[in-house]
Design a protein around this motif. Structure first.
Motif, short mmCIF file in Angstrom:
data_model
loop_
_atom_site.label_atom_id
_atom_site.label_comp_id
_atom_site.label_asym_id
_atom_site.label_seq_id
_atom_site.Cartn_x
_atom_site.Cartn_y
_atom_site.Cartn_z
N ALA A 1 -15.56 1.34 -13.89
CA ALA A 1 -16.89 0.79 -13.75
C ALA A 1 -17.01 -0.18 -12.59
O ALA A 1 -18.06 -0.39 -12.02
N GLY A 2 -15.84 -0.75 -12.19
CA GLY A 2 -15.84 -1.68 -11.08
C GLY A 2 -15.58 -1.01 -9.75
O GLY A 2 -15.40 -1.68 -8.75
N GLY A 3 -15.50 0.32 -9.73
CA GLY A 3 -15.25 1.03 -8.48
C GLY A 3 -13.91 0.67 -7.89
O GLY A 3 -12.89 0.71 -8.57
N PRO A 4 -13.89 0.28 -6.62
CA PRO A 4 -12.63 0.00 -5.93
C PRO A 4 -11.84 -1.14 -6.54
O PRO A 4 -10.71 -1.38 -6.17
N ALA A 5 -12.40 -1.85 -7.51
CA ALA A 5 -11.72 -2.98 -8.11
C ALA A 5 -10.54 -2.56 -8.98
O ALA A 5 -9.95 -3.37 -9.66
N SER A 6 -10.22 -1.28 -8.97
CA SER A 6 -9.12 -0.81 -9.82
C SER A 6 -7.75 -1.17 -9.26
O SER A 6 -6.74 -0.84 -9.85
N LYS A 7 -7.69 -1.86 -8.11
CA LYS A 7 -6.41 -2.24 -7.54
C LYS A 7 -5.70 -3.25 -8.43
O LYS A 7 -6.31 -4.11 -9.04
N GLU A 8 -4.38 -3.14 -8.44
CA GLU A 8 -3.56 -4.06 -9.25
C GLU A 8 -3.62 -5.46 -8.69
O GLU A 8 -3.77 -5.68 -7.49
N GLU A 9 -3.50 -6.44 -9.59
CA GLU A 9 -3.50 -7.84 -9.13
C GLU A 9 -2.27 -8.12 -8.31
O GLU A 9 -1.28 -7.46 -8.43
N LEU B 1 -3.28 10.09 -6.57
CA LEU B 1 -4.44 9.73 -7.38
C LEU B 1 -5.45 8.91 -6.59
O LEU B 1 -6.66 9.02 -6.80
N GLU B 2 -4.98 8.08 -5.67
CA GLU B 2 -5.90 7.25 -4.90
C GLU B 2 -6.88 8.08 -4.08
O GLU B 2 -7.97 7.61 -3.74
N ALA B 3 -6.51 9.31 -3.79
CA ALA B 3 -7.38 10.18 -3.01
C ALA B 3 -8.49 10.80 -3.86
O ALA B 3 -9.49 11.27 -3.33
N GLY B 4 -8.31 10.81 -5.20
CA GLY B 4 -9.29 11.49 -6.03
C GLY B 4 -9.62 10.79 -7.32
O GLY B 4 -10.12 11.41 -8.25
N CYS B 5 -9.38 9.49 -7.38
CA CYS B 5 -9.56 8.79 -8.64
C CYS B 5 -9.78 7.31 -8.35
O CYS B 5 -9.08 6.71 -7.53
N PRO C 1 0.85 -1.19 0.00
CA PRO C 1 0.00 0.00 0.00
C PRO C 1 0.88 1.25 0.00
O PRO C 1 2.01 1.23 0.51
N THR C 2 0.38 2.32 -0.57
CA THR C 2 1.19 3.55 -0.63
C THR C 2 1.26 4.25 0.72
O THR C 2 2.17 5.05 0.95
N THR C 3 0.31 3.97 1.61
CA THR C 3 0.36 4.56 2.95
C THR C 3 1.38 3.80 3.79
O THR C 3 1.28 2.58 3.93
N LEU D 1 -1.23 15.64 -9.88
CA LEU D 1 -2.11 16.81 -9.83
C LEU D 1 -2.47 17.29 -11.24
O LEU D 1 -3.59 17.74 -11.48
N GLU D 2 -1.53 17.18 -12.16
CA GLU D 2 -1.82 17.52 -13.57
C GLU D 2 -2.88 16.57 -14.14
O GLU D 2 -3.78 16.99 -14.85
N LEU D 3 -2.74 15.30 -13.84
CA LEU D 3 -3.73 14.33 -14.32
C LEU D 3 -5.11 14.63 -13.75
O LEU D 3 -6.11 14.58 -14.47
N LEU D 4 -5.16 14.96 -12.47
CA LEU D 4 -6.44 15.30 -11.86
C LEU D 4 -7.00 16.58 -12.46
O LEU D 4 -8.22 16.69 -12.70
N ALA D 5 -6.13 17.54 -12.74
CA ALA D 5 -6.58 18.80 -13.34
C ALA D 5 -7.13 18.57 -14.75
O ALA D 5 -8.01 19.32 -15.22
N ASP D 6 -6.62 17.54 -15.43
CA ASP D 6 -7.08 17.21 -16.77
C ASP D 6 -8.29 16.28 -16.77
O ASP D 6 -8.69 15.78 -17.82
N GLY D 7 -8.84 16.00 -15.57
CA GLY D 7 -10.06 15.23 -15.50
C GLY D 7 -9.92 13.79 -15.06
O GLY D 7 -10.87 13.01 -15.20
N ALA D 8 -8.76 13.42 -14.54
CA ALA D 8 -8.57 12.03 -14.13
C ALA D 8 -9.58 11.58 -13.09
O ALA D 8 -9.99 10.42 -13.06
N GLY D 9 -10.00 12.52 -12.23
CA GLY D 9 -10.97 12.17 -11.20
C GLY D 9 -12.31 11.78 -11.76
O GLY D 9 -13.09 11.08 -11.11
N ALA D 10 -12.59 12.20 -12.99
CA ALA D 10 -13.87 11.87 -13.62
C ALA D 10 -13.79 10.60 -14.46
O ALA D 10 -14.81 10.13 -14.98
N VAL D 11 -12.58 10.05 -14.61
CA VAL D 11 -12.43 8.79 -15.35
C VAL D 11 -12.70 7.67 -14.36
O VAL D 11 -11.82 7.24 -13.62
#
Length: 317
Positions: A309-317, A238-242, A86-88, A296-306
């Motif tokens: 569809a699986g929600g939290p399932a975006s974690k890496e295997e 990104l995990e905080a906003g995407c 985990p990043t934390t 922050l650039e990615l979030l500014a370009d709309g990454a938070g809105a991408v």
């Protein structure tokens, strides 16, 4: 611990074939420095469950038991695949060394020696990674992505028995297991960016064990540490906003003023319909800030809105 200890260091590891290879590598590196090291196998939640990782906790399912063994004194240090961490940061623990990383790229293992562009429309490609799924869909090849878990042999067996046309795996793991003969194409990061930290190992120990922290520092590779710091800082922001899958790859390269860090990153919806790619360059010593600024650039370009569809399932295997 500037001199070899008279008491063997207990190195905690998962019991999978890949984890054991990685732990033996760390053991051999430490033995070469004069330390006596014994391996201690620890079973993790991710090893005993066959459910998708998102259902059993996502990131961390392969490391929690190892960290508990560190904190309660059953082991002195632990070897992890860095992308599993985990990043934390964990309280009272520290990543004391990140050795030189293996090739972090993804690899295609396909039937009949096929490359990605050779796969016919409708070809069944196995992966348990939403990050890979998103980027493969974004290529618009018309392939079907099939969810997949299990060890390397299990996954490759799905191709051998005709269940799947191909699987996508980390090249680093295949290399460490001596299975590069199964690779039909190493995927260009311009097409599929790896997971943050992919191909790198993390050697973790108790923060208070300062002599061991110092000893493990001999295994740390500065360029790898900088690269994965940038990648994982980006992921943490990104995990905080995407909620979408994230790929990132940083490399140290010679620039006009010495070594520089170049990082590329992607945030993509799991179906591949939306993706944002950006890159950045900066001094090696500014790795954390480079990763943070790019996120922050990615979030500014709309990454938070991408949205995945699986929600939290975006974690890496």
């Amino acid at each position: 611990m500037t001199a070899a200890s008279t008491t063997p260091l207990r190195l905690g590891t998962r019991g999978s074939a890949l984890a054991m290879v990685q732990a033996r590598y760390v053991q051999q590196r430490l033995q070469a420095l004069g330390h006596d090291v014994e391996l201690v196998q620890i079973t993790t939640k991710g090893d005993v469950s066959t459910a998708p990782l998102a259902q059993i906790g996502g990131t961390g399912v392969f490391v929690t038991a190892l960290r508990e063994a560190l904190l309660d004194g059953r082991v002195d240090l632990a070897a992890h695949s860095l992308k599993d961490l985990p990043t934390t940061p964990a309280d009272d623990l520290v990543v004391a060394a990140v050795p030189e990383r293996e090739d972090p790229r993804d690899a295609l293992c396909a039937r009949d020696g096929l490359k990605l562009s050779d796969l016919p429309a409708g070809a069944r490609v196995g992966t348990g990674s939403p990050r890979r799924e998103a980027q493969l869909h974004a290529l618009g090849l018309g392939i079907e992505i099939v969810g997949l878990r299990g060890n390397v042999d299990t996954r490759l067996g799905k191709v051998a028995d005709g269940t799947l046309d191909a699987v996508v795996l980390a090249r680093a793991g295949l290399s460490r297991l001596g299975r590069l003969d199964s690779v039909t194409e190493v995927l260009d990061p311009m097409q599929v960016l790896p997971a943050p930290g992919q191909g790198a190992l993390a050697i973790e120990c108790r923060r208070a064990d300062t002599s061991l922290v110092e000893a493990l520092g001999a295994l740390d590779d500065a360029a790898t540490r900088a690269a994965v710091t940038a990648e994982r800082t980006l992921l943490a922001v990104l995990e905080a906003g995407c909620t979408a899958p994230v790929g990132a790859y940083a490399e140290a390269a010679e620039g006009e003023d010495g070594l520089e860090l170049y990082i590329r990153a992607v945030v993509a919806s799991r179906d591949g319909s939306l993706s944002i790619r950006k890159s950045a360059t900066g001094p090696l010593g500014g790795a954390e800030q480079i990763g943070r600024d790019l996120a922050l650039e990615l979030l500014a370009d709309g990454a938070g809105a991408v949205v995945d569809a699986g929600g939290p399932a975006s974690k890496e295997e």
